[in-house]
Write an enzyme that holds these catalytic residues in place. Sequence first.
Site, PDB file in Angstrom:
ATOM      1  N   GLY A   8     -50.706 -50.653-107.211  1.00 35.97           N
ATOM      2  CA  GLY A   8     -52.080 -50.652-106.726  1.00 35.97           C
ATOM      3  C   GLY A   8     -52.079 -50.640-105.217  1.00 35.97           C
ATOM      4  O   GLY A   8     -51.038 -50.790-104.582  1.00 35.97           O
ATOM      5  N   GLY A   9     -53.243 -50.456-104.655  1.00 35.79           N
ATOM      6  CA  GLY A   9     -53.384 -50.497-103.209  1.00 35.79           C
ATOM      7  C   GLY A   9     -53.428 -51.929-102.712  1.00 35.79           C
ATOM      8  O   GLY A   9     -53.447 -52.887-103.495  1.00 35.79           O
ATOM      9  N   ARG A  11     -54.782 -55.319-101.626  1.00 31.65           N
ATOM     10  CA  ARG A  11     -55.928 -56.137-102.030  1.00 31.65           C
ATOM     11  C   ARG A  11     -56.629 -55.593-103.274  1.00 31.65           C
ATOM     12  O   ARG A  11     -57.818 -55.819-103.479  1.00 31.65           O
ATOM     13  CB  ARG A  11     -56.920 -56.286-100.878  1.00 31.65           C
ATOM     14  CG  ARG A  11     -56.326 -56.684 -99.539  1.00 31.65           C
ATOM     15  CD  ARG A  11     -55.575 -57.953 -99.577  1.00 31.65           C
ATOM     16  NE  ARG A  11     -56.497 -59.081 -99.502  1.00 31.65           N
ATOM     17  CZ  ARG A  11     -56.146 -60.335 -99.530  1.00 31.65           C
ATOM     18  NH1 ARG A  11     -54.891 -60.654 -99.651  1.00 31.65           N
ATOM     19  NH2 ARG A  11     -57.020 -61.277 -99.460  1.00 31.65           N
ATOM     20  N   GLY A  13     -55.820 -56.368-106.439  1.00 31.46           N
ATOM     21  CA  GLY A  13     -55.761 -57.298-107.563  1.00 31.46           C
ATOM     22  C   GLY A  13     -54.494 -57.150-108.377  1.00 31.46           C
ATOM     23  O   GLY A  13     -54.361 -57.740-109.451  1.00 31.46           O
ATOM     24  N   SER A  15     -51.392 -58.272-107.844  1.00 23.73           N
ATOM     25  CA  SER A  15     -50.613 -59.505-108.019  1.00 23.73           C
ATOM     26  C   SER A  15     -51.243 -60.406-109.067  1.00 23.73           C
ATOM     27  O   SER A  15     -50.552 -60.958-109.928  1.00 23.73           O
ATOM     28  CB  SER A  15     -50.481 -60.256-106.693  1.00 23.73           C
ATOM     29  OG  SER A  15     -49.675 -59.534-105.791  1.00 23.73           O
ATOM     30  N   HIS A  50     -50.980 -66.918-102.440  1.00 26.24           N
ATOM     31  CA  HIS A  50     -50.135 -66.564-103.586  1.00 26.24           C
ATOM     32  C   HIS A  50     -49.478 -67.816-104.166  1.00 26.24           C
ATOM     33  O   HIS A  50     -49.407 -67.979-105.388  1.00 26.24           O
ATOM     34  CB  HIS A  50     -49.062 -65.553-103.170  1.00 26.24           C
ATOM     35  CG  HIS A  50     -49.551 -64.147-103.125  1.00 26.24           C
ATOM     36  ND1 HIS A  50     -49.189 -63.211-104.060  1.00 26.24           N
ATOM     37  CD2 HIS A  50     -50.378 -63.506-102.264  1.00 26.24           C
ATOM     38  CE1 HIS A  50     -49.765 -62.063-103.780  1.00 26.24           C
ATOM     39  NE2 HIS A  50     -50.495 -62.217-102.692  1.00 26.24           N
TER      40      HIS A  50
END
Length: 173
Positions: A8-9, A11, A13, A15, A50
């Site tokens: 994904g790019g 930010r 989502g 993670s 995180h």
Amino acid sequence: MSRVLVLGGSRSGKSAHAESLVADAGDVTYLATSPAVPGDAEWAERVAAHQARRPAGWTTLETTAPSDLLRRGTVLVDSITTWVAALMDQTGVWTDEPGASDRLARRCDALVEAWTMTPAHVVAVSDEVGLGVVPETRAGRLFRDTLGSVNQRLAGTADEVWFVVAGLPQRLR
């Protein structure tokens, strides 16, 4: 054993989605591939966010050694993006040291080999960097190309591949 790649790019989502895929595993080893950057408060905030999301029972290992994938159980790698950046730092690619390209290729090969050989259930997070503009600098293009190649190699041997956009996970494979 299974290998899951979550792309994904920034930010997007990715993670959080990866964490949800291993939430029921209980004993998870979290491979954190980005060291703290002294004096960078914004990066420290990201790392802390995180860390705060991780369940207390997870074991965190800060590493960029491919051999750390060769373990049993459940492993979450966050992220391949920062791992590749660290490999580029460690091999001298940014400063055009003699033999740096060959060292980087060998380290990337070792990462992909560990991914394919691990007996663990592995979920790895990586940025999809091929959707934006072509980077203006040589270093930016080299990073994008290296990460893109590693992502393709990991996806080619993954049991599942997810793409997360605006917090919405889409299964590709």
